[in-house]
Design an enzyme around this catalytic site. Structure first.
Site, short mmCIF file in Angstrom:
data_model
loop_
_atom_site.label_atom_id
_atom_site.label_comp_id
_atom_site.label_asym_id
_atom_site.label_seq_id
_atom_site.Cartn_x
_atom_site.Cartn_y
_atom_site.Cartn_z
N ASN A 1 -1.45 1.58 5.91
CA ASN A 1 -0.59 0.58 5.28
C ASN A 1 -0.13 -0.34 6.40
O ASN A 1 0.46 0.12 7.37
CB ASN A 1 0.61 1.30 4.62
CG ASN A 1 1.73 0.34 4.25
OD1 ASN A 1 1.50 -0.85 4.07
ND2 ASN A 1 2.93 0.86 4.13
N GLY A 2 -0.39 -1.64 6.27
CA GLY A 2 0.02 -2.59 7.31
C GLY A 2 -1.11 -3.57 7.60
O GLY A 2 -2.07 -3.67 6.82
N GLU B 1 6.96 -13.93 -12.64
CA GLU B 1 6.21 -12.82 -12.03
C GLU B 1 5.66 -11.83 -13.04
O GLU B 1 4.64 -11.22 -12.81
CB GLU B 1 7.03 -12.11 -10.94
CG GLU B 1 8.20 -11.32 -11.44
CD GLU B 1 8.95 -10.61 -10.32
OE1 GLU B 1 8.32 -10.13 -9.37
OE2 GLU B 1 10.20 -10.52 -10.41
N CYS C 1 0.84 -1.19 0.00
CA CYS C 1 0.00 0.00 0.00
C CYS C 1 0.89 1.25 0.00
O CYS C 1 1.91 1.29 0.66
CB CYS C 1 -0.94 0.10 1.20
SG CYS C 1 -2.06 -1.28 1.33
N GLU D 1 16.91 -16.82 -10.32
CA GLU D 1 16.46 -15.44 -10.46
C GLU D 1 15.78 -15.22 -11.81
O GLU D 1 14.72 -14.59 -11.90
CB GLU D 1 17.66 -14.49 -10.27
CG GLU D 1 17.41 -13.03 -10.56
CD GLU D 1 16.24 -12.42 -9.81
OE1 GLU D 1 15.74 -13.01 -8.85
OE2 GLU D 1 15.79 -11.33 -10.24
N LYS E 1 5.54 -3.70 -4.81
CA LYS E 1 6.99 -3.54 -4.77
C LYS E 1 7.56 -3.68 -3.38
O LYS E 1 8.64 -4.23 -3.19
CB LYS E 1 7.33 -2.16 -5.35
CG LYS E 1 8.79 -1.83 -5.40
CD LYS E 1 9.43 -2.40 -6.63
CE LYS E 1 10.91 -2.16 -6.69
NZ LYS E 1 11.57 -3.19 -7.50
N ARG F 1 3.44 0.01 -5.08
CA ARG F 1 3.28 -0.62 -3.76
C ARG F 1 1.97 -1.38 -3.63
O ARG F 1 1.69 -2.00 -2.60
CB ARG F 1 3.35 0.45 -2.67
CG ARG F 1 4.64 1.24 -2.70
CD ARG F 1 4.61 2.32 -1.67
NE ARG F 1 4.65 1.77 -0.33
CZ ARG F 1 5.74 1.60 0.38
NH1 ARG F 1 6.91 1.95 -0.11
NH2 ARG F 1 5.70 1.08 1.58
N TRP G 1 -2.92 -2.61 -1.63
CA TRP G 1 -2.65 -4.02 -1.91
C TRP G 1 -3.50 -4.78 -0.88
O TRP G 1 -3.25 -4.71 0.32
CB TRP G 1 -1.16 -4.33 -1.73
CG TRP G 1 -0.80 -5.71 -2.18
CD1 TRP G 1 -0.55 -6.11 -3.46
CD2 TRP G 1 -0.64 -6.88 -1.36
NE1 TRP G 1 -0.24 -7.45 -3.48
CE2 TRP G 1 -0.29 -7.95 -2.22
CE3 TRP G 1 -0.76 -7.12 0.00
CZ2 TRP G 1 -0.06 -9.24 -1.76
CZ3 TRP G 1 -0.52 -8.41 0.47
CH2 TRP G 1 -0.18 -9.45 -0.41
N LYS H 1 11.89 -13.98 -12.50
CA LYS H 1 11.52 -12.84 -13.37
C LYS H 1 10.45 -13.25 -14.37
O LYS H 1 9.47 -12.56 -14.56
CB LYS H 1 12.73 -12.33 -14.17
CG LYS H 1 13.77 -11.50 -13.49
CD LYS H 1 13.37 -10.14 -13.05
CE LYS H 1 12.77 -10.17 -11.67
NZ LYS H 1 13.68 -9.92 -10.56
N HIS I 1 16.12 -37.31 -11.68
CA HIS I 1 15.59 -37.95 -10.46
C HIS I 1 14.09 -37.72 -10.31
O HIS I 1 13.55 -37.83 -9.21
CB HIS I 1 16.36 -37.44 -9.24
CG HIS I 1 17.81 -37.77 -9.30
ND1 HIS I 1 18.29 -39.05 -9.18
CD2 HIS I 1 18.90 -36.99 -9.57
CE1 HIS I 1 19.61 -39.06 -9.33
NE2 HIS I 1 20.01 -37.81 -9.58
#
Ligand code: F6R
Length: 606
Positions: A99-100, A485, A2, A478, A601, A27, A75, A482, A501
């Site tokens: 936010n939280g 996402e 947020c 990594e 983010k 965010r 968010w 990328k 395996h």
């Protein structure tokens, strides 16, 4: 998660709030809303599910105007993505954004009998109800008494009907930074947002209340005493935030990497040797620890995995790399001889912050590698080394990752020097090779059309595999994150020797495979593993280095040749190639590359 903002000043607040919310949208972008003090002195709220763009359209037809207000981009945590759950929330005399996460919101709801007036499913509206409960004409007192009852993390911006042009805020863990200039007083979730008028800012200390109006900004501690804030100066240019002519921030940020890596390393090399005197990271700290442990999340954790290879192969020192969210539940073995390194772009990731605090309590020496100045993790650490990536806006991390790697190379070299593991000449050679990496990345960027062509081969894929061994495997973890996402294609990085395996059962002629072959001592084994998947019909896109004779080019769907560096340094050009690969897949599929679904983010919830 947020983004929040509060502003009082001489500008029309609506446009200012919308522009800043757009800046903070990385965010969270489930919904957006603003509250402002209208010309008649009444607080008006406009909000809706969806992006800030939708809110902007909604506001076009309204005639509200004012010079004080606040905004929020969400968010979702508690409650779905709906207009009702969008912030700001109003309860009685109180309007607020948050936010939280408030963990005890159900108990608070019951205790203060708030349910009859609640309109949303959020924990935030309950906080507004609690503040309203304690409000008797004194906002600071009501805020103080309310936050004592809250369990969880919060950054709250609050407006009171009785003081409509004054903005109040308080925080616990979740960030708020504040800046003041003749153009107005502003507070927000991050430095880039508040530094649009001035580079000077301060971080709101935890559980301190800020009260700001057009004339003044006052900071109070919990006992009601006025406190002088500690002013910091942002060291990135204010104009650095645009897309610079690129369609997406991610592309711009990929392109910036040669420059920001150079910036991150150059000031830390003295007479050819790495040095951290400016950061006051003493040689004793680097010499005396007998274990190193990295705590980080996502991409930052992947940077740690590369650091681990460096620690093992160059230093011969044991290094653990732990997912920060798991760290404290795994009963980690830590003592005062352990150096715990927290890696974080934002410096606000709550899992990493909590892991670092845990390590400190256990007696560890703590060092953080952070991009955002003055962030919470930096403030909690004994030592901080900043990366010079500048503002990273795209949700998918690119330049923050490679600058984190640059710092890890420098740290490894300094440790090797002070511990007498490498002689001075060898350390200088190591540093010279690191200084070649911006050049190597430029070579990759120049040939990006080839990567674009490779990317077109996976546009219709449902699943992909990325295979390699050793350092190549770390790079692929990594690269695979990328791709997942931003393109929503399922991708799995796999240690190629492990495929047989079990997982090789999933390989068919419908499974594109990305293979990374950059390490001399692993090349032959990696090539054998690649042939094994080819034999099952897989189409292989191979990233390798120019000097490697791989033979039989026709066997591969596509080959991309990376410029040659010493093995340990191939990570940097190879990672940039995979960033471009993911970027082109996402852009060609028509996605909003910078704002992938469900993500934000800055991750300030556990
Ligand atoms: C992926 C990505 C995330 C972050 C992670 C940690 O592209 O950006 O995986 O790396 O959320 O964030 P920071 O580095 O801010 O702690």
């Amino acid at each position: 998660m947020c983004g929040i903002i509060g502003y009082t000043g001489n500008k029309d607040v609506t446009g200012m709030l919308l522009d800043t919310l757009e800046m903070l949208e990385y965010r969270g972008y489930d919904s957006a809303g603003i509250a402002l003090c209208d010309t008649d002195g009444k607080i008006r709220v406009v909000k809706c599910a969806g992006r800030v763009k939708g809110l902007r359209n909604l506001l076009e037809d309204s005639h509200i105007k004012g010079n004080s207000g606040m905004g929020h981009t969400r968010w979702a945590t508690h409650g779905g993505v709906t207009d009702q759950n969008a912030h700001p929330h109003r309860y009685g005399h109180i309007t607020l954004v948050h936010n939280g996460i408030i963990e005890n919101y159900k108990e608070l709801n019951d205790k203060y009998q708030l349910q009859d007036m609640l309109c949303s499913e959020t924990d935030t509206e309950v906080v507004a109800g609690v503040i309203n409960h304690f409000y008797n004409g004194d906002p600071i007192d009501a805020i103080r008494r309310s936050v004592m009852k809250l369990k969880g993390t919060f950054a709250l911006v609050i407006m009171f009907d009785d003081f409509p042009d004054t903005i109040f805020a308080i925080r616990n863990v979740s960030p708020i930074v504040v800046s003041s200039s003749e153009k107005g007083n502003i507070l927000a979730s991050d430095v880039a947002a508040v530094c649009q008028f001035s580079k000077d800012y301060f971080v709101l200390p935890e559980l301190h209340t800020i009260m700001m109006n057009r004339e003044s900004v006052k900071l109070y501690d919990l006992s009601g005493e006025i406190v002088e804030p500690e002013i910091l100066t942002a060291d990135w240019e204010l104009g650095q935030n645009g897309k610079g002519g690129f369609p997406f921030y991610m592309e711009k940020e990929i392109m910036e990497q040669p420059e920001v890596i150079q910036k991150t390393i150059e000031g830390r090399i003295l007479d050819g040797l790495p040095c951290f005197t400016e950061e006051e990271v003493t040689d004793d700290v680097l010499r005396d620890c007998n274990r190193i442990c990295v705590v980080a999340c996502g991409t930052a954790m992947h940077a740690g995995l590369v650091g681990q290879v460096l620690a093992h192969s160059v230093l011969g020192i044991h290094m653990d790399v732990e997912l920060a969210s798991e760290f404290m539940y795994a009963d980690p073995v830590i003592d005062d001889q352990t150096l715990v390194i927290a890696i974080s772009q934002s410096g606000e990731t709550i899992d990493t912050l909590e892991a670092l605090k845990y390590a400190k309590r256990a007696g560890a020496i703590t060092l953080s590698i952070i991009n955002v100045r003055g962030a919470s993790i930096a403030r909690e650490s004994d030592y901080v080394i900043y990366t010079y990536a500048g503002p990273e806006v795209a949700v998918a991390s690119t330049k923050a990752y490679t600058t984190q790697l640059a710092v890890l190379y420098l740290l490894t070299a300094r440790m090797a020097f002070v511990r007498g593991i490498l002689c001075e000449d060898d350390v200088k050679t190591f540093i010279l090779e690191l200084q070649q990496t911006p050049w190597a990345i430029r070579q990759v960027i120049q040939k990006r059309d080839q990567i674009h062509k490779m990317a077109r081969r996976v546009l219709d894929a449902r699943d992909t595999f990325m295979i390699g061994r050793g350092l190549d495997y770390s790079i692929l973890l990594e690269g695979s994150l990328k791709l997942k996402e931003i393109s929503y294609i399922h991708s799995e990085a796999y240690a190629s020797g492990e495929l047989k395996h079990g997982t090789i059962a999933l390989i068919t002629d419908k499974t594109p495979v990305v293979a990374m072959v950059t390490q001399k001592r692993l090349k032959d084994k990696e090539m054998s593993n690649i042939r094994e998947v080819c034999a099952r019909g897989a189409k292989v896109m191979l990233f390798t280095r120019e000097s490697f004779e791989i033979g039989g080019i026709d066997e591969w769907s596509e080959v991309f040749e990376l410029p040659d560096l010493e093995d340990l340094f191939m990570v940097l050009p190879a990672s940039v190639a995979l960033q471009l690969f993911a970027y082109y897949v996402s852009a060609d599929k028509g996605f909003d590359v910078d704002k992938p679904r469900n993500l934000a983010k800055v991750v300030t919830v556990e």
